[in-house]
Design a protein around this motif. Sequence first.
Motif, mmCIF file in Angstrom:
data_model
loop_
_atom_site.group_PDB
_atom_site.id
_atom_site.type_symbol
_atom_site.label_atom_id
_atom_site.label_comp_id
_atom_site.label_asym_id
_atom_site.label_seq_id
_atom_site.Cartn_x
_atom_site.Cartn_y
_atom_site.Cartn_z
ATOM 1 N N VAL A 39 2.353 6.980 42.484
ATOM 2 C CA VAL A 39 1.055 7.648 42.436
ATOM 3 C C VAL A 39 0.407 7.683 43.813
ATOM 4 O O VAL A 39 0.444 6.706 44.562
ATOM 5 N N VAL A 40 -0.184 8.829 44.114
ATOM 6 C CA VAL A 40 -1.015 8.977 45.315
ATOM 7 C C VAL A 40 -2.460 9.033 44.858
ATOM 8 O O VAL A 40 -2.877 9.957 44.155
ATOM 9 N N LEU A 41 -3.227 8.013 45.238
ATOM 10 C CA LEU A 41 -4.646 7.952 44.901
ATOM 11 C C LEU A 41 -5.439 8.716 45.949
ATOM 12 O O LEU A 41 -5.138 8.647 47.145
ATOM 13 N N ASN A 42 -6.467 9.423 45.518
ATOM 14 C CA ASN A 42 -7.280 10.234 46.430
ATOM 15 C C ASN A 42 -8.768 10.038 46.172
ATOM 16 O O ASN A 42 -9.192 9.849 45.039
ATOM 17 N N GLY A 43 -9.531 10.099 47.238
ATOM 18 C CA GLY A 43 -10.987 10.082 47.165
ATOM 19 C C GLY A 43 -11.519 10.377 48.550
ATOM 20 O O GLY A 43 -10.763 10.452 49.520
ATOM 21 N N ARG A 44 -12.828 10.538 48.681
ATOM 22 C CA ARG A 44 -13.421 10.809 49.992
ATOM 23 C C ARG A 44 -13.742 9.538 50.760
ATOM 24 O O ARG A 44 -13.766 9.536 51.988
ATOM 25 N N LEU A 80 0.183 5.102 46.861
ATOM 26 C CA LEU A 80 -0.187 5.498 48.204
ATOM 27 C C LEU A 80 -1.654 5.903 48.146
ATOM 28 O O LEU A 80 -2.175 6.191 47.069
ATOM 29 N N THR A 81 -2.327 5.945 49.284
ATOM 30 C CA THR A 81 -3.712 6.423 49.299
ATOM 31 C C THR A 81 -3.844 7.537 50.324
ATOM 32 O O THR A 81 -3.239 7.486 51.401
ATOM 33 N N ARG A 82 -4.630 8.540 49.980
ATOM 34 C CA ARG A 82 -4.928 9.630 50.904
ATOM 35 C C ARG A 82 -6.403 9.986 50.740
ATOM 36 O O ARG A 82 -6.805 10.529 49.720
ATOM 37 N N ALA A 83 -7.197 9.643 51.742
ATOM 38 C CA ALA A 83 -8.632 9.943 51.705
ATOM 39 C C ALA A 83 -8.867 11.309 52.344
ATOM 40 O O ALA A 83 -8.654 11.481 53.547
ATOM 41 N N PHE A 84 -9.247 12.283 51.539
ATOM 42 C CA PHE A 84 -9.627 13.592 52.056
ATOM 43 C C PHE A 84 -10.509 14.281 51.033
ATOM 44 O O PHE A 84 -10.474 13.966 49.848
#
Length: 257
Positions: free
Chosen positions: A38-43, A63-67
Motif C-alpha cells: 500500500v502507498v499511503l497519501n496525504g498532504r 510506502l508514503t507519498r505526501a502530495f
Amino acid sequence: MTAPTLFDLSGKTALVTGSSGGLGLAMARGLAEAGARVVLNGRDGTKLATTAKAFEAEGCRALTRAFDVADDAAVRCAFERFDAEGVAIDILVNNAGVQLRKPMLDLTTDEWRGVLDVHLTAAFQVGREAARRMIARGRGGKIINIGSLMSEVARATIAPYAAAKGGMKMLTRSMSAEWAQHNIQANAIGPGYIATEMNRALLEDPKFDAWVKGRTPSGRWGRPEDLVGVTIFLASAASDYINGQIVYVDGGMLAVL
C-alpha cells in the motif's frame, strides 16, 4: 479460481489517496491484509509518517507519498517519482476529500471550486496518471472512486460536496467507457453516514444522530471498516467483469423512504 485466490491481492500495489486517517486508512489496512503493498497519501507529511509507523507496527507494508491530489503538477511529479522508483500502481482508490457546510447563498466561488477540486478534479487527475501507466504496462488495473449517498441525493448546506459526488458517479462511468477495453475496471463505493472525524459535528449533534439511526434500516452509523469488504472485492479478480458501477454501503438508507 478458488474463493481465496479471487480475493488475493499479493503482488499488487495500491495507492489510496487521503489515507492518513478515516475511511482511507481503513481501506488501506484492508488492502494490505489482503496482500497488497500500500502507498499511503496525504498532504501533511508529518501526519502521514506517524500513520505509516502505526500501519507497519500492525505488520502491514506501506510506502508514503505526501502530495496534494488537487494540484495537477504535484500529481504528475508523484507519478514520475513512482516511475523512477519502479513503483507500479495496480489499484487506485480515489478517496481524498473535504467537507464544507454552508448555505449556497453564502458560498464564494473559490469555496465551491475548492471542494470540487479535492473530490472530483483530483480523482480525474490521479486516475488519468494511473490509467496511462496501467495501459502502457498492458495488464490492466483497478480504479475505485469514493462517492457518497450524495451521488444520488442532496442535503441543504453541502451543495459543492453533493455536486462533486454526483460528478464522481459519472466520472466513474466515463472511465469505464474509455478504459474497459484496456482491462481496467473503474467502479465506485458510495458510503452512507460513517462515524469519522469529518462527521464529528454531526455525531455529536443529538438530533442528527437520532435522525441517522432512525432513517437507516440498520439502525446505526457506519464504521470505516464497513467499507473494507467491498474495497477488496472491487480491487480483486472477483470483480473483473464489473465496470462503471457504484456500490452503496449505507445500511439500507437509499432503499427506503
